[in-house]
Design a protein around this motif. Structure first.
Motif, PDB file in Angstrom:
ATOM      1  N   LEU A  65      83.926  73.353  63.525  1.00  0.00           N
ATOM      2  CA  LEU A  65      84.565  73.390  62.212  1.00  0.00           C
ATOM      3  C   LEU A  65      85.182  72.030  61.900  1.00  0.00           C
ATOM      4  CD1 LEU A  65      86.445  76.829  62.392  1.00  0.00           C
ATOM      5  CD2 LEU A  65      84.072  76.363  61.746  1.00  0.00           C
ATOM      6  N   SER A  66      85.161  71.681  60.627  1.00  0.00           N
ATOM      7  CA  SER A  66      85.798  70.451  60.162  1.00  0.00           C
ATOM      8  C   SER A  66      86.721  70.783  58.994  1.00  0.00           C
ATOM      9  CB  SER A  66      84.754  69.430  59.700  1.00  0.00           C
ATOM     10  OG  SER A  66      83.884  69.080  60.740  1.00  0.00           O
ATOM     11  N   CYS A  67      87.778  70.016  58.860  1.00  0.00           N
ATOM     12  CA  CYS A  67      88.705  70.180  57.741  1.00  0.00           C
ATOM     13  C   CYS A  67      89.139  68.796  57.289  1.00  0.00           C
ATOM     14  CB  CYS A  67      89.905  71.013  58.159  1.00  0.00           C
ATOM     15  SG  CYS A  67      91.227  71.085  56.927  1.00  0.00           S
ATOM     16  N   VAL A  68      88.852  68.486  56.034  1.00  0.00           N
ATOM     17  CA  VAL A  68      89.234  67.204  55.462  1.00  0.00           C
ATOM     18  C   VAL A  68      90.445  67.397  54.560  1.00  0.00           C
ATOM     19  CG1 VAL A  68      88.505  65.252  54.075  1.00  0.00           C
ATOM     20  CG2 VAL A  68      86.851  66.404  55.551  1.00  0.00           C
ATOM     21  N   ALA A  69      91.462  66.607  54.810  1.00  0.00           N
ATOM     22  CA  ALA A  69      92.682  66.657  53.999  1.00  0.00           C
ATOM     23  C   ALA A  69      92.695  65.507  53.008  1.00  0.00           C
ATOM     24  CB  ALA A  69      93.912  66.585  54.897  1.00  0.00           C
ATOM     25  N   SER A  70      93.191  65.779  51.817  1.00  0.00           N
ATOM     26  CA  SER A  70      93.336  64.736  50.803  1.00  0.00           C
ATOM     27  C   SER A  70      94.676  64.915  50.119  1.00  0.00           C
ATOM     28  CB  SER A  70      92.188  64.786  49.797  1.00  0.00           C
ATOM     29  OG  SER A  70      92.160  66.031  49.132  1.00  0.00           O
ATOM     30  N   GLY A  71      95.143  63.823  49.534  1.00  0.00           N
ATOM     31  CA  GLY A  71      96.444  63.852  48.874  1.00  0.00           C
ATOM     32  C   GLY A  71      97.464  63.057  49.657  1.00  0.00           C
ATOM     33  N   ARG A  72      98.692  63.568  49.705  1.00  0.00           N
ATOM     34  CA  ARG A  72      99.788  62.865  50.344  1.00  0.00           C
ATOM     35  C   ARG A  72      99.835  63.178  51.837  1.00  0.00           C
ATOM     36  NH1 ARG A  72     103.670  60.800  47.306  1.00  0.00           N
ATOM     37  NH2 ARG A  72     105.388  61.581  48.574  1.00  0.00           N
ATOM     38  N   ILE A  73      99.018  62.417  52.580  1.00  0.00           N
ATOM     39  CA  ILE A  73      98.913  62.609  54.025  1.00  0.00           C
ATOM     40  C   ILE A  73      99.692  61.492  54.704  1.00  0.00           C
ATOM     41  CG2 ILE A  73      97.355  62.938  55.973  1.00  0.00           C
ATOM     42  CD1 ILE A  73      96.983  64.945  53.695  1.00  0.00           C
ATOM     43  N   PHE A  74     100.850  61.792  55.257  1.00  0.00           N
ATOM     44  CA  PHE A  74     101.670  60.783  55.900  1.00  0.00           C
ATOM     45  C   PHE A  74     102.799  61.473  56.654  1.00  0.00           C
ATOM     46  CE2 PHE A  74     105.470  60.957  53.250  1.00  0.00           C
ATOM     47  CZ  PHE A  74     105.003  61.611  52.131  1.00  0.00           C
ATOM     48  N   GLY A  75     103.533  60.686  57.411  1.00  0.00           N
ATOM     49  CA  GLY A  75     104.737  61.197  58.039  1.00  0.00           C
ATOM     50  C   GLY A  75     104.498  61.941  59.340  1.00  0.00           C
ATOM     51  N   VAL A  76     105.478  62.749  59.704  1.00  0.00           N
ATOM     52  CA  VAL A  76     105.420  63.556  60.925  1.00  0.00           C
ATOM     53  C   VAL A  76     104.708  64.854  60.568  1.00  0.00           C
ATOM     54  CG1 VAL A  76     106.739  64.663  62.763  1.00  0.00           C
ATOM     55  CG2 VAL A  76     107.569  62.525  61.732  1.00  0.00           C
ATOM     56  N   ASP A  77     103.444  64.921  60.914  1.00  0.00           N
ATOM     57  CA  ASP A  77     102.665  66.067  60.462  1.00  0.00           C
ATOM     58  C   ASP A  77     101.810  66.660  61.571  1.00  0.00           C
ATOM     59  OD1 ASP A  77     100.318  64.022  58.513  1.00  0.00           O
ATOM     60  OD2 ASP A  77     100.608  64.224  60.664  1.00  0.00           O
ATOM     61  N   THR A  78     101.422  67.883  61.343  1.00  0.00           N
ATOM     62  CA  THR A  78     100.591  68.646  62.280  1.00  0.00           C
ATOM     63  C   THR A  78      99.462  69.291  61.498  1.00  0.00           C
ATOM     64  OG1 THR A  78     102.475  69.148  63.718  1.00  0.00           O
ATOM     65  CG2 THR A  78     100.542  70.568  63.917  1.00  0.00           C
ATOM     66  N   MET A  79      98.268  69.219  62.041  1.00  0.00           N
ATOM     67  CA  MET A  79      97.133  69.945  61.466  1.00  0.00           C
ATOM     68  C   MET A  79      96.695  71.001  62.454  1.00  0.00           C
ATOM     69  SD  MET A  79      94.989  66.957  59.506  1.00  0.00           S
ATOM     70  CE  MET A  79      94.121  68.146  58.470  1.00  0.00           C
ATOM     71  N   GLY A  80      96.211  72.093  61.917  1.00  0.00           N
ATOM     72  CA  GLY A  80      95.859  73.166  62.835  1.00  0.00           C
ATOM     73  C   GLY A  80      94.853  74.132  62.256  1.00  0.00           C
ATOM     74  N   TRP A  81      94.401  75.018  63.124  1.00  0.00           N
ATOM     75  CA  TRP A  81      93.472  76.077  62.755  1.00  0.00           C
ATOM     76  C   TRP A  81      94.111  77.425  63.059  1.00  0.00           C
ATOM     77  CZ3 TRP A  81      89.094  75.139  60.125  1.00  0.00           C
ATOM     78  CH2 TRP A  81      88.592  73.844  60.137  1.00  0.00           C
ATOM     79  N   TYR A  82      93.975  78.319  62.116  1.00  0.00           N
ATOM     80  CA  TYR A  82      94.411  79.696  62.263  1.00  0.00           C
ATOM     81  C   TYR A  82      93.216  80.575  61.921  1.00  0.00           C
ATOM     82  CZ  TYR A  82      99.194  77.913  62.287  1.00  0.00           C
ATOM     83  OH  TYR A  82     100.357  77.242  62.608  1.00  0.00           O
TER      84      TYR A  82
END
Length: 118
Positions: free
Chosen positions: A20-37
């Protein structure tokens, strides 16, 4: 705002693999976490795996040793490599973006269906 677009789901036989792939767009910055549910029919949404910007990773016990999460910060993309798939992995898989600093943000993708046949 952050938009997430998942891809890579589908139908697979037990024992097979999917990515699986997930592309994020927009305000991507800072202390962040990406995940799958994931959410199976009749069940609550559950965490599968998460990865921080600094590559700190966590997995649900049910997928440890079978699934691998990774992240490409330059592409704002998170991946989920799923091996040794089981019928109980059948669910809609959702990508999540969560930022805690400097401004709070949480976004979900639209979901991608994964179906595993026995």
């Amino acid at each position: 705002q952050v938009q997430l677009v998942e891809s890579g789901g589908g139908l697979q036989q037990a024992g097979g693999s999917l990515r699986l792939s997930c592309v994020a767009s927009g305000r991507i910055f800072g202390v962040d976490t990406m995940g799958w549910y994931r959410q199976a029919p009749g069940k609550q949404r559950e965490l599968v795996a998460t990865i921080t910007r600094g590559n700190s990773i966590s997995y649900a016990d049910s997928v440890k040793g079978r699934f691998t999460i990774s992240r490409d910060n330059a592409k704002n993309t998170v991946y989920l490599q799923m091996n040794s798939l089981k019928p109980e992995d059948t669910a809609v898989y959702y990508c999540n973006y969560d930022r805690s600093f400097p401004e709070r943000m949480n976004s979900w993708g639209q979901g991608t269906q994964v179906a595993i046949s026995s």
